[in-house]
Motif scaffolding. Structure first.
Motif, PDB file in Angstrom:
ATOM      1  N   LEU A 100      30.270 -49.576  20.260  1.00  0.00           N
ATOM      2  CA  LEU A 100      30.646 -48.556  19.272  1.00  0.00           C
ATOM      3  C   LEU A 100      30.042 -47.228  19.709  1.00  0.00           C
ATOM      4  N   LEU A 101      30.894 -46.250  19.956  1.00  0.00           N
ATOM      5  CA  LEU A 101      30.458 -44.933  20.420  1.00  0.00           C
ATOM      6  C   LEU A 101      30.683 -43.898  19.324  1.00  0.00           C
ATOM      7  N   ASP A 102      29.619 -43.205  18.944  1.00  0.00           N
ATOM      8  CA  ASP A 102      29.748 -42.151  17.936  1.00  0.00           C
ATOM      9  C   ASP A 102      30.169 -40.861  18.632  1.00  0.00           C
ATOM     10  N   GLY A 103      31.462 -40.555  18.553  1.00  0.00           N
ATOM     11  CA  GLY A 103      31.992 -39.348  19.166  1.00  0.00           C
ATOM     12  C   GLY A 103      32.086 -38.185  18.209  1.00  0.00           C
ATOM     13  N   ASP A 104      31.555 -38.366  16.993  1.00  0.00           N
ATOM     14  CA  ASP A 104      31.581 -37.291  15.991  1.00  0.00           C
ATOM     15  C   ASP A 104      30.295 -36.494  16.096  1.00  0.00           C
ATOM     16  N   MET A 105      30.305 -35.447  16.911  1.00  0.00           N
ATOM     17  CA  MET A 105      29.116 -34.621  17.102  1.00  0.00           C
ATOM     18  C   MET A 105      28.968 -33.558  16.015  1.00  0.00           C
ATOM     19  N   ARG A 106      29.869 -33.573  15.049  1.00  0.00           N
ATOM     20  CA  ARG A 106      29.778 -32.619  13.939  1.00  0.00           C
ATOM     21  C   ARG A 106      29.015 -33.249  12.761  1.00  0.00           C
ATOM     22  N   ARG A 107      29.445 -34.450  12.402  1.00  0.00           N
ATOM     23  CA  ARG A 107      28.799 -35.179  11.302  1.00  0.00           C
ATOM     24  C   ARG A 107      28.604 -36.630  11.726  1.00  0.00           C
ATOM     25  N   PRO A 108      27.638 -36.896  12.598  1.00  0.00           N
ATOM     26  CA  PRO A 108      27.428 -38.263  13.103  1.00  0.00           C
ATOM     27  C   PRO A 108      26.984 -39.219  12.008  1.00  0.00           C
ATOM     28  N   SER A 109      27.363 -40.482  12.158  1.00  0.00           N
ATOM     29  CA  SER A 109      27.021 -41.455  11.114  1.00  0.00           C
ATOM     30  C   SER A 109      26.652 -42.830  11.655  1.00  0.00           C
ATOM     31  N   VAL A 110      26.968 -43.119  12.910  1.00  0.00           N
ATOM     32  CA  VAL A 110      26.744 -44.464  13.454  1.00  0.00           C
ATOM     33  C   VAL A 110      25.267 -44.840  13.424  1.00  0.00           C
ATOM     34  N   ARG A 111      24.388 -43.925  13.835  1.00  0.00           N
ATOM     35  CA  ARG A 111      22.957 -44.235  13.860  1.00  0.00           C
ATOM     36  C   ARG A 111      22.451 -44.631  12.478  1.00  0.00           C
ATOM     37  N   LYS A 112      22.852 -43.880  11.458  1.00  0.00           N
ATOM     38  CA  LYS A 112      22.408 -44.169  10.103  1.00  0.00           C
ATOM     39  C   LYS A 112      23.000 -45.477   9.594  1.00  0.00           C
ATOM     40  N   MET A 113      24.280 -45.710   9.854  1.00  0.00           N
ATOM     41  CA  MET A 113      24.929 -46.912   9.351  1.00  0.00           C
ATOM     42  C   MET A 113      24.338 -48.178   9.963  1.00  0.00           C
ATOM     43  N   LEU A 114      23.979 -48.108  11.239  1.00  0.00           N
ATOM     44  CA  LEU A 114      23.427 -49.281  11.918  1.00  0.00           C
ATOM     45  C   LEU A 114      21.901 -49.326  11.900  1.00  0.00           C
ATOM     46  N   GLY A 115      21.280 -48.287  11.352  1.00  0.00           N
ATOM     47  CA  GLY A 115      19.821 -48.266  11.295  1.00  0.00           C
ATOM     48  C   GLY A 115      19.192 -48.188  12.672  1.00  0.00           C
ATOM     49  N   LEU A 116      19.789 -47.391  13.567  1.00  0.00           N
ATOM     50  CA  LEU A 116      19.294 -47.300  14.936  1.00  0.00           C
ATOM     51  C   LEU A 116      18.085 -46.368  15.029  1.00  0.00           C
ATOM     52  N   ARG A 117      17.324 -46.552  16.065  1.00  0.00           N
ATOM     53  CA  ARG A 117      16.130 -45.738  16.277  1.00  0.00           C
ATOM     54  C   ARG A 117      16.502 -44.289  16.577  1.00  0.00           C
ATOM     55  N   ARG A 118      15.645 -43.373  16.137  1.00  0.00           N
ATOM     56  CA  ARG A 118      15.892 -41.947  16.346  1.00  0.00           C
ATOM     57  C   ARG A 118      15.490 -41.480  17.737  1.00  0.00           C
ATOM     58  N   ASP A 119      14.559 -42.189  18.368  1.00  0.00           N
ATOM     59  CA  ASP A 119      14.013 -41.703  19.631  1.00  0.00           C
ATOM     60  C   ASP A 119      14.853 -42.094  20.851  1.00  0.00           C
ATOM     61  N   VAL A 120      15.963 -42.796  20.630  1.00  0.00           N
ATOM     62  CA  VAL A 120      16.827 -43.204  21.738  1.00  0.00           C
ATOM     63  C   VAL A 120      17.840 -42.091  22.021  1.00  0.00           C
ATOM     64  N   PRO A 121      17.991 -41.667  23.284  1.00  0.00           N
ATOM     65  CA  PRO A 121      18.977 -40.622  23.596  1.00  0.00           C
ATOM     66  C   PRO A 121      20.393 -41.096  23.317  1.00  0.00           C
ATOM     67  N   GLY A 122      21.290 -40.127  23.101  1.00  0.00           N
ATOM     68  CA  GLY A 122      22.662 -40.471  22.773  1.00  0.00           C
ATOM     69  C   GLY A 122      23.663 -39.792  23.684  1.00  0.00           C
ATOM     70  N   LEU A 123      24.887 -39.651  23.160  1.00  0.00           N
ATOM     71  CA  LEU A 123      25.983 -39.102  23.958  1.00  0.00           C
ATOM     72  C   LEU A 123      25.693 -37.672  24.418  1.00  0.00           C
ATOM     73  N   SER A 124      25.087 -36.876  23.567  1.00  0.00           N
ATOM     74  CA  SER A 124      24.787 -35.489  23.936  1.00  0.00           C
ATOM     75  C   SER A 124      23.833 -35.426  25.119  1.00  0.00           C
ATOM     76  N   GLU A 125      22.797 -36.250  25.095  1.00  0.00           N
ATOM     77  CA  GLU A 125      21.846 -36.270  26.207  1.00  0.00           C
ATOM     78  C   GLU A 125      22.523 -36.751  27.493  1.00  0.00           C
ATOM     79  N   LEU A 126      23.416 -37.720  27.347  1.00  0.00           N
ATOM     80  CA  LEU A 126      24.121 -38.234  28.519  1.00  0.00           C
ATOM     81  C   LEU A 126      24.998 -37.153  29.156  1.00  0.00           C
ATOM     82  N   LEU A 127      25.782 -36.460  28.329  1.00  0.00           N
ATOM     83  CA  LEU A 127      26.722 -35.463  28.855  1.00  0.00           C
ATOM     84  C   LEU A 127      26.030 -34.195  29.333  1.00  0.00           C
ATOM     85  N   SER A 128      24.839 -33.934  28.811  1.00  0.00           N
ATOM     86  CA  SER A 128      24.087 -32.757  29.259  1.00  0.00           C
ATOM     87  C   SER A 128      23.108 -33.102  30.383  1.00  0.00           C
TER      88      SER A 128
END
Length: 313
Positions: A150-178
């Protein structure tokens, strides 16, 4: 003077009821006019209501296949499917909702049996139509049988991390693309078997610039090789053009429509924007359908069909 030639034929008798006004007739006419006005007002309101209410509206107003109907959930039932946390234990999903997700999964799987849709994009015309909940739970449904991301491609109003209770300190799509993190560092194991996720990471000032970068193309190619299904939760198509851009990477686009809420012209505008970029639109997912109203609109006995599920949930 000649006398008048007259005789009494019948003596006058005082009437028991007044001749005018005829109250019974007035009451009857008033009731009839009130009924006609009520029916006319109802028909006028129905003709002015351009929202999508059932499967017939999807076929007639949108001219698109219906992939599934997701029932309206409230309270704890809604919380279970919108914030399942990071574990699959003791997850008591509403049986009607679970059946709807399986129906959508089957529709997508059977759309192209010879060459399955690997990258599946989920979007809508505007916000608050339930696209993120559909993306999350469809990913969970696919993960029951095959390796899914599951990839959260909504960089305006992201929700996947909150819905799945994922850790905040893990890099995401923005870090990957930058180029601040590698792909392997962005993939997070969830509590659901066969389901991994990538959150958005930090919210960039210009999401389109990152999404259109060559690294996005490369990352999706790698993910498509490593996973049987990649579900992308995208922003709505009308406010921003992110979904139109991401659709060029997709094998299938699912368009989410909130029942009895979004006007058909608005939905058609969103579909037209996707058609303009040749997006592979597979069909419509009708969400938040009130099953009690479904029978009112004659939706092929929907409420009656799901009655056994409702009684168990």
């Amino acid at each position: 003077l000649a006398s008048a030639q007259a005789r009494v034929i019948e003596s006058a008798v005082p009437p028991q009821v007044p001749y005018k006004p005829k109250r019974a007739r007035i009451v009857a006419i008033s009731v009839l006019l009130a009924l006609l006005f009520g029916v006319g007002a109802a028909l006028l309101l129905a003709s002015l209501d351009a929202t999508i209410k059932n499967s017939s509206d999807v076929a007639e107003k949108l001219k698109r296949p219906l992939l599934g109907i997701v029932p309206l959930l409230k309270g704890n039932a809604l919380s279970v499917v919108s914030t399942p946390g990071n574990t699959d234990e003791a997850r008591e999903v509403d049986l009607r909702f679970a059946e709807a997700m399986r129906t959508i999964r089957t529709a997508v799987s059977l759309d192209r049996v010879d060459k399955p849709h690997k990258i599946i994009l989920v979007t809508s015309s505007i916000g608050n139509e339930g696209k993120s909940i559909v993306a999350l739970n469809l990913a969970i449904a696919f993960a029951r049988a095959e390796k899914t991301l599951l990839l959260d491609g909504d960089m305006r109003r992201p929700s996947v991390r909150k819905m799945l209770g994922l850790r905040r300190d893990v890099p995401g799509l923005s870090e990957l693309l930058s180029e601040r993190a590698r792909l392997i560092e962005c993939i997070i194991k969830t509590g659901f078997e066969n389901l991994d996720a990538i959150s958005t990471g930090f919210i960039p000032p210009d999401p389109l610039e990152l999404l259109s970068s060559p690294r996005m193309t490369k990352a999706l190619k790698v993910l498509a090789n490593d996973y049987a299904r990649v579900i992308i939760d995208c922003p709505p198509i009308l406010p921003v053009s992110d979904a139109a851009l991401l659709s060029k990477y997709a094998d299938s686009v699912l368009f989410v429509v909130k029942a009895d809420a979004t006007p058909a012209p608005q939905i058609r505008n969103g579909l037209a924007l996707l058609e303009r970029v040749d997006a592979p639109i597979t069909g419509i997912v009708l969400t938040q359908l009130d099953t009690r109203k479904a029978e009112k609109y004659g939706d092929y006995g929907y409420a009656g069909y799901y009655a056994p599920y409702a009684s168990k949930s």
